[in-house]
Enzyme design. Sequence first.
Site: not given
Ligand code: AMP
Length: 214
Positions: A85, A124, A170
């Site tokens: 990310r 969602r 986000r």
């Molecule tokens: P997601 O389910 O992928 O949308 O992730 C939910 C939250 O987890 C994100 O908004 C970030 O705060 C954190 N997160 C998930 N993957 C990453 C990553 N690769 N790097 C940093 N934060 C992450």
Amino acid sequence: MNVILLAAPGAGKGTQADLITSNFDFRHLSTGDLLREALLKNDENSVKLKEVMESGKLVSDEIILEIIKNNVFENCNYLFDGFPRTLNQAIMLDELFKQCGRRIDYVINIVVDKDILEKRIVGRVTCPNCKAIYNTYFDDMMPKKEGICDKCGSNLIHRSDDCLETFENRYQTYLDETSPLIDYYKKQGILVEVKSGNTKEETFIKVKKIIEGE
Ligand code: AMP
């Protein structure tokens, strides 16, 4: 084969990841899911972690690298969802893979308009048990019975970080931190863009062709 799903929040990475793993032999690695599992420990660290995640900001690269190192050790096909990310994470993954003689084959960038993304996030609901994803705004993504998972019958949950304010944060984080990866992987010649279709199946037809090398 190793594939990265790259996209803005709500672009349907998780949904496409489910379709890919049901049709191909991949190990699905979602850093978001692994972080949510870590939150269940309910210790001092998980309180701080939850705060960062709910704010729409990113967790530190160090924590993410630790998670990746603990999970990417088997010689199988990995499907990365929500990782990398940041440019730093992408460089760390390249280094990790170089050390073990592996490589990323495709980075699939799913492209979706911002207003659609907003509905996808805010509407969602997910299954905490089998991880199935539904959406209360889109007919083709509603559960058959309100609040109940079609696949395993568990009660669906609305993640506390799936609200409008967090979406805006986000999305901005995505623009600032993650979108530079598009150029990074373009330069490596492994980026493939997929314009999201009207349904998840339409999008998957395009994703499938990429994985099959067509
Ligand atoms: P997601 O389910 O992928 O949308 O992730 C939910 C939250 O987890 C994100 O908004 C970030 O705060 C954190 N997160 C998930 N993957 C990453 C990553 N690769 N790097 C940093 N934060 C992450």
